[in-house]
Design an enzyme around this catalytic site. Structure first.
Site, PDB file in Angstrom:
ATOM      1  N   ARG A  55       0.827  -1.212   0.000  1.00 45.05           N
ATOM      2  CA  ARG A  55       0.000   0.000   0.000  1.00 45.05           C
ATOM      3  C   ARG A  55       0.863   1.265   0.000  1.00 45.05           C
ATOM      4  NH1 ARG A  55      -4.306   0.129   4.265  1.00 45.05           N
ATOM      5  NH2 ARG A  55      -4.906   1.876   2.972  1.00 45.05           N
ATOM      6  N   HIS A 109      -5.734   7.961  11.924  1.00 47.90           N
ATOM      7  CA  HIS A 109      -5.436   6.531  11.815  1.00 47.90           C
ATOM      8  C   HIS A 109      -3.972   6.271  11.447  1.00 47.90           C
ATOM      9  CE1 HIS A 109      -9.959   5.376  11.117  1.00 47.90           C
ATOM     10  NE2 HIS A 109      -9.700   5.759  12.345  1.00 47.90           N
ATOM     11  N   CYS A 117       8.111   2.204  16.425  1.00 43.71           N
ATOM     12  CA  CYS A 117       8.909   1.153  17.065  1.00 43.71           C
ATOM     13  C   CYS A 117       8.134   0.576  18.248  1.00 43.71           C
ATOM     14  CB  CYS A 117      10.262   1.701  17.522  1.00 43.71           C
ATOM     15  SG  CYS A 117      11.246   0.406  18.323  1.00 43.71           S
TER      16      CYS A 117
HETATM   17  N1  APR Z   1     -16.049  10.114  -4.351  1.00 44.56           N
HETATM   18  C1  APR Z   1     -16.682  10.238  -3.151  1.00 44.56           C
HETATM   19  N2  APR Z   1     -16.937   9.213  -2.343  1.00 44.56           N
HETATM   20  C2  APR Z   1     -16.537   8.001  -2.733  1.00 44.56           C
HETATM   21  C3  APR Z   1     -15.881   7.766  -3.952  1.00 44.56           C
HETATM   22  C4  APR Z   1     -15.629   8.900  -4.782  1.00 44.56           C
HETATM   23  N3  APR Z   1     -15.020   8.792  -5.963  1.00 44.56           N
HETATM   24  N4  APR Z   1     -15.625   6.447  -4.070  1.00 44.56           N
HETATM   25  C5  APR Z   1     -16.109   5.871  -2.973  1.00 44.56           C
HETATM   26  N5  APR Z   1     -16.683   6.803  -2.160  1.00 44.56           N
HETATM   27  C6  APR Z   1     -17.325   6.611  -0.858  1.00 44.56           C
HETATM   28  C7  APR Z   1     -18.094   5.309  -0.738  1.00 44.56           C
HETATM   29  O1  APR Z   1     -19.429   5.508  -1.187  1.00 44.56           O
HETATM   30  C8  APR Z   1     -18.031   5.042   0.766  1.00 44.56           C
HETATM   31  O2  APR Z   1     -19.106   5.682   1.432  1.00 44.56           O
HETATM   32  O3  APR Z   1     -16.310   6.541   0.102  1.00 44.56           O
HETATM   33  C9  APR Z   1     -16.708   5.716   1.180  1.00 44.56           C
HETATM   34  C10 APR Z   1     -15.578   4.755   1.483  1.00 44.56           C
HETATM   35  O4  APR Z   1     -15.903   3.997   2.606  1.00 44.56           O
HETATM   36  P1  APR Z   1     -14.911   2.905   3.239  1.00 44.56           P
HETATM   37  O5  APR Z   1     -14.384   2.018   2.173  1.00 44.56           O
HETATM   38  O6  APR Z   1     -15.617   2.281   4.367  1.00 44.56           O
HETATM   39  O7  APR Z   1     -13.664   3.802   3.756  1.00 44.56           O
HETATM   40  P2  APR Z   1     -13.573   4.695   5.070  1.00 44.56           P
HETATM   41  O8  APR Z   1     -14.909   5.226   5.442  1.00 44.56           O
HETATM   42  O9  APR Z   1     -12.460   5.656   4.869  1.00 44.56           O
HETATM   43  O10 APR Z   1     -13.130   3.630   6.152  1.00 44.56           O
HETATM   44  C11 APR Z   1     -12.948   4.055   7.475  1.00 44.56           C
HETATM   45  O11 APR Z   1     -12.185   1.899   8.124  1.00 44.56           O
HETATM   46  O12 APR Z   1     -11.052  -0.010   7.628  1.00 44.56           O
HETATM   47  C12 APR Z   1     -10.977   1.169   8.304  1.00 44.56           C
HETATM   48  O13 APR Z   1      -9.096   2.273   9.080  1.00 44.56           O
HETATM   49  C13 APR Z   1      -9.828   2.051   7.904  1.00 44.56           C
HETATM   50  O14 APR Z   1      -9.747   4.483   7.850  1.00 44.56           O
HETATM   51  C14 APR Z   1     -10.497   3.331   7.458  1.00 44.56           C
HETATM   52  C15 APR Z   1     -11.847   3.272   8.129  1.00 44.56           C
END
Ligand code: APR
Length: 236
Positions: A55, A109, A117
């Site tokens: 990543r 996060h 460490c």
């Molecule tokens: N523009 C706007 N929103 C978007 C786009 C885009 N191009 N693509 C996806 N999304 C939205 C999706 O609809 C969804 O609601 O972004 C969101 C992504 O959600 P997740 O995959 O759950 O990511 P996130 O909310 O950042 O996750 C939170 O979960 O696994 C942990 O630590 C990890 O920081 C992360 C936390």
């Protein structure tokens, strides 16, 4: 005006980084328990290092998009007139906000470009791999881990975030599914403290109806439009 923006993986999706919960997302291909918990790291550090090394390399190969740029523009605008007015809290561990020019970024996060460490607690800028077990430059132990907050760990800078959320007039959420706490609770905290709340997301998400304003669509389109409107309003 005091503004807090909370971003999630959705803002970096159009730069080419996968979100977590989409059907082709990171949690589709990997189990959270295996790669995002301290127990998973204790069980199989090679797997966890490989996951974050990949990543980190991916993030270094992509560039910020128009949504990151718009938030940097907004910060520059607000902080030129109101010194206390802007906090960008991100759940993302990539550095695309900084590379777009944002300065006041709180990585709750953690960060891919940092190593922690486990022995001496040092947090060190780190852009290379960790899977080859390099020594900690501070204590010499081969005890470095990704400096990311895993499930079951406490996010960074929570006091500072809570204060900013409590004091803001406007709280804006961009590209997050709103299911991971504590971040998922910030908009309710802000609303309870009197802030106007805005959701900018690709699609409706949990609790979307409780926001004062909702703009659905890709972040690279919705965020610059919303920022332009806000900057326009502040001139009228
Ligand atoms: N523009 C706007 N929103 C978007 C786009 C885009 N191009 N693509 C996806 N999304 C939205 C999706 O609809 C969804 O609601 O972004 C969101 C992504 O959600 P997740 O995959 O759950 O990511 P996130 O909310 O950042 O996750 C939170 O979960 O696994 C942990 O630590 C990890 O920081 C992360 C936390």
């Amino acid at each position: 005006m005091k503004l807090v923006v909370l971003t999630g993986a959705g803002i970096s999706a159009e730069s080419g980084l996968k979100t977590f919960r989409a059907s082709d997302g990171l949690w589709e291909a990997h189990r959270i328990d295996d790669v995002a918990t301290p127990e998973g790291f204790a069980r199989d550090p090679d797997l966890v290092h490989a996951f974050y090394d990949t990543r980190r390399a991916q993030a270094q190969g992509v560039v910020p998009n128009a949504a990151h740029a718009a938030l940097a523009r907004l910060e520059a605008h607000l902080t030129s007139t109101d010194d206390a007015g802007f906090t960008l809290v991100t759940q993302n561990i990539d550095d695309l906000h900084e590379r777009a020019g944002s300065v006041r970024v709180v990585h709750m996060h953690g960060e891919l470009n940092s190593a922690l460490c486990s022995q001496c607690g040092a947090r060190l800028p780190w852009t290379g791999p960790l899977g080859n077990r390099p020594p900690c430059p501070r204590c010499g132990g081969h005890t470095l881990r990704p400096d990311v907050v895993w499930f079951g760990e406490i996010p960074y800078r929570m006091n500072e975030i809570a204060q900013a959320v409590d004091e803001c007039d406007l709280f804006v959420v961009v590209g997050t599914s709103g299911v991971v706490y504590p971040a998922a609770g910030f908009s309710s905290m802000a609303r309870a403290a009197g802030a106007r709340t805005v959701l900018l997301n690709l699609e409706e998400q949990d609790g979307w109806a409780r926001y004062d304003e909702v703009h659905l669509g890709p972040a690279s389109e919705v965020v610059p439009r919303w920022v332009d409107d806000l900057i326009g309003e502040s001139h009228t």
